[in-house]
Design an enzyme around this catalytic site. Sequence first.
Site, PDB file in Angstrom:
ATOM      1  N   GLU A  59       0.803  -1.220   0.000  1.00  0.00           N
ATOM      2  CA  GLU A  59       0.000   0.000   0.000  1.00  0.00           C
ATOM      3  C   GLU A  59       0.838   1.273   0.000  1.00  0.00           C
ATOM      4  O   GLU A  59       0.498   2.249  -0.678  1.00  0.00           O
ATOM      5  CB  GLU A  59      -0.936  -0.001   1.214  1.00  0.00           C
ATOM      6  CG  GLU A  59      -1.999  -1.079   1.177  1.00  0.00           C
ATOM      7  CD  GLU A  59      -1.518  -2.431   1.664  1.00  0.00           C
ATOM      8  OE1 GLU A  59      -2.291  -3.409   1.602  1.00  0.00           O
ATOM      9  OE2 GLU A  59      -0.348  -2.508   2.131  1.00  0.00           O
ATOM     10  N   ASP A 118     -14.145  -9.556  10.236  1.00  0.00           N
ATOM     11  CA  ASP A 118     -12.698  -9.342  10.053  1.00  0.00           C
ATOM     12  C   ASP A 118     -12.021  -8.866  11.344  1.00  0.00           C
ATOM     13  O   ASP A 118     -10.803  -8.954  11.471  1.00  0.00           O
ATOM     14  CB  ASP A 118     -12.437  -8.334   8.935  1.00  0.00           C
ATOM     15  CG  ASP A 118     -12.688  -8.929   7.555  1.00  0.00           C
ATOM     16  OD1 ASP A 118     -13.002 -10.127   7.479  1.00  0.00           O
ATOM     17  OD2 ASP A 118     -12.576  -8.192   6.566  1.00  0.00           O
TER      18      ASP A 118
END
Length: 313
Positions: A59, A118
Amino acid sequence: MAEIKKIATRESYGNALKELANEGADKLVVLDADLSAATKTGIFKKEYPKRHINCGIAEANMICVAAGMSTMGLVPFASSFAMFAAGRAFEQVRNSIGYPHLNVKIGATHAGISVGEDGASHQCCEDFALMRAIPGMVVICPADDVEAKQAVKAAYKYNGPVYLRFGRLAVPVFHNDDYKFEIGKGEVIAEGSDITIIANGLMVAEAIDAGKILAEKGISAEIINIATIKPLDEELVIASAKKTGRVITVEEHSIIGGLGEAVCSLLSEKCPTPVKRIGVNDEFGHSGPAVDLLKQFGLSADNIAQTAENFLR
């Protein structure tokens, strides 16, 4: 009664990118960090594969690639989960995009408690705070499909860095197609006189439902949607605070550094008004079904309405 349509704003993000390209946005390029199926940039990739770049699970590098592309006149949308786009890549966002004030847009999906199963590692409730702190960064959190698509298109036209937050959970579509989104402008969804409820993202639908609950009890709530957290629509917030005398803010974010803090900072300086913040109370989330977690953390219409009642007492 017709069933209310629900669409996740991450889906809106992917569709808006495709629509932009179809409408002639020839400078648009889309970057992703190996999550195109989840961020829905795959919708764009399917039709414009040569304008979509998978940067892999890197990222920070993606943000730097986007920065470089913007200096060549392109308008890159760098996409990933909020935890990675705002969290893992914060230094690159700050130094490579914010500091030189480059024309890069960050499409951050899967933010907040509603990421659900998650768990805490992915439930980013700090991104508003991080992005608001970067000078010149516009921060937007749209409430439904219509507003999300318009926000993406407005971000493309805007010259400068923009952080856009999208959700995983499908949310009610309450805007009509004739709704016009404008960066820095809020929206009065329902007029009221007793208390103001300011919300953004998926909490706007909950605020609308809370307003209905309060109306049944004779309480008139003004419901305001503030999609652009920075720059804040100061004029609208102050006007509503003066009108009702009490304000509640609601956000799927920590009460530290987000919408509530932005409203409190404004009102404390320019229009001192009692404010109560509803959000994540300085704690991490945990794994569980999204809808159940939202209720557990007080991010529900019932809790908003109860908070308003207690506040008025």
